[in-house]
Design an enzyme around this catalytic site. Sequence first.
Site, short mmCIF file in Angstrom:
data_model
loop_
_atom_site.label_atom_id
_atom_site.label_comp_id
_atom_site.label_asym_id
_atom_site.label_seq_id
_atom_site.Cartn_x
_atom_site.Cartn_y
_atom_site.Cartn_z
N ARG A 101 2.34 6.57 6.73
CA ARG A 101 2.65 5.79 7.94
C ARG A 101 2.33 6.69 9.13
O ARG A 101 2.93 7.75 9.31
CB ARG A 101 4.12 5.36 7.96
CG ARG A 101 4.54 4.76 9.28
CD ARG A 101 5.88 4.05 9.23
NE ARG A 101 5.79 2.78 8.54
CZ ARG A 101 6.66 1.78 8.70
NH1 ARG A 101 7.68 1.89 9.51
NH2 ARG A 101 6.52 0.66 8.01
N HIS A 128 -0.91 -3.29 8.92
CA HIS A 128 0.28 -3.12 8.07
C HIS A 128 0.08 -3.95 6.80
O HIS A 128 0.77 -4.94 6.56
CB HIS A 128 1.52 -3.58 8.84
CG HIS A 128 2.82 -3.13 8.26
ND1 HIS A 128 2.90 -2.27 7.18
CD2 HIS A 128 4.11 -3.43 8.58
CE1 HIS A 128 4.18 -2.06 6.88
NE2 HIS A 128 4.92 -2.75 7.71
N GLN A 131 2.98 -5.06 4.33
CA GLN A 131 3.84 -6.16 4.77
C GLN A 131 3.23 -7.52 4.41
O GLN A 131 3.94 -8.46 4.05
CB GLN A 131 4.07 -6.07 6.28
CG GLN A 131 4.97 -7.16 6.84
CD GLN A 131 6.42 -7.01 6.42
OE1 GLN A 131 6.99 -5.94 6.55
NE2 GLN A 131 7.02 -8.09 5.92
N ASP A 216 6.47 -10.76 15.80
CA ASP A 216 6.85 -9.35 15.63
C ASP A 216 7.31 -8.85 17.00
O ASP A 216 7.14 -9.55 18.02
CB ASP A 216 5.62 -8.57 15.12
CG ASP A 216 5.94 -7.11 14.78
OD1 ASP A 216 7.12 -6.76 14.63
OD2 ASP A 216 4.98 -6.32 14.67
N CYS A 256 8.46 -9.38 10.19
CA CYS A 256 8.44 -8.22 9.30
C CYS A 256 9.72 -7.39 9.43
O CYS A 256 10.05 -6.64 8.52
CB CYS A 256 7.21 -7.36 9.58
SG CYS A 256 7.15 -6.65 11.23
N ARG A 284 9.25 -6.73 -0.09
CA ARG A 284 8.54 -5.48 0.14
C ARG A 284 8.60 -4.61 -1.13
O ARG A 284 7.63 -3.97 -1.51
CB ARG A 284 9.14 -4.71 1.32
CG ARG A 284 9.03 -5.39 2.68
CD ARG A 284 7.60 -5.60 3.09
NE ARG A 284 6.85 -4.36 3.07
CZ ARG A 284 6.88 -3.42 4.03
NH1 ARG A 284 7.58 -3.63 5.13
NH2 ARG A 284 6.17 -2.31 3.93
#
Length: 298
Positions: A101, A128, A131, A216, A256, A284
């Site tokens: 990340r 991402h 996700q 988001d 998310c 996830r």
Amino acid sequence: MSSRHFLNLLDLSKDELQTIIARAIELKSLGLPSQTLSQKTLGLIFDKSSTRTRVAFEVAMTQLGGNSLFLSNQDSQLGRGEPVADSARVLSRMVDCLAIRTFDQAMLEEFALHSNVPVINALSDDFHPCQLLADMQTYVEHKGGISGKTVSWIGDGNNMCQSYINAAIQFDFELKIASPFGYEPRKDLLELSPNRVSLLRSPSEAVAGSDLVVTDVWSSMGQEEEQARRKLAFADYQVTEELMSKAHSDALFMHCLPAHRGEEVSTKLLDREDCVVWDEAENRMHSQKALLEFMLNS
Ligand code: CP
Ligand code: NVA
């Protein structure tokens, strides 16, 4: 190096992504720990905060019989300036897979170039993809296949939005994006699939006839100093019950997480009984288990 990597959704084929989603659903239904990643070690290099992604990877490795090793910037020599290429060469001689990340997608690409084990994007400024595996799994579980459906993205043209653009191609759905001026996703990504992806300004127009509405945060990690300006720019981009009423009556809402209630999402939407974001968060772990099995065993 010959390893496969998962730096964005386009790195795997449509069939491979479908296989991972199907396996995620299967692993979730089996429920039991297994030994499919016995003796394997996943290295986690995180330059940004995380709750879901980190815990999902760590628990996934434990439940599949392997181990994980968390390296933050403060703990490793990467944080003190050891070159990315050298770190990749060294770490990939010791662990079986790395999930990273970070900010810059180019760092991931450089790491992957010098790694002889699979590298997974655990979130970058651009994408991402992990996700999206969970989001697609969640849609399939609740509604069946997403192929041919309409998805609306409301808000920032950020890493999640850009992963939805890739997902529209890979999972074959129409994506209608509503973003304010100056906060659109990358033009080159929009141009990848002009037949499937459209950019609008009006959230109401974007959600009309939609099967899935997604949003988001208005300020992503690394954009903390822009918060005040972004709050003004995104003021008309909150997903509310009223906005959801313009989508299909059985449309799902996804986020998310972490969410900022009262900003990108109304105070009540996440607390509705039919809200699927908690399934989305749980998935996830299941989808990352399936991804790890795919990256490490196939
Ligand atoms: N959605 C997501 O990636 O959450 P974390 O930042 O908590 O990992
Ligand atoms: N766009 C958000 C996603 C967090 C999971 C961020 O990058 O901070």
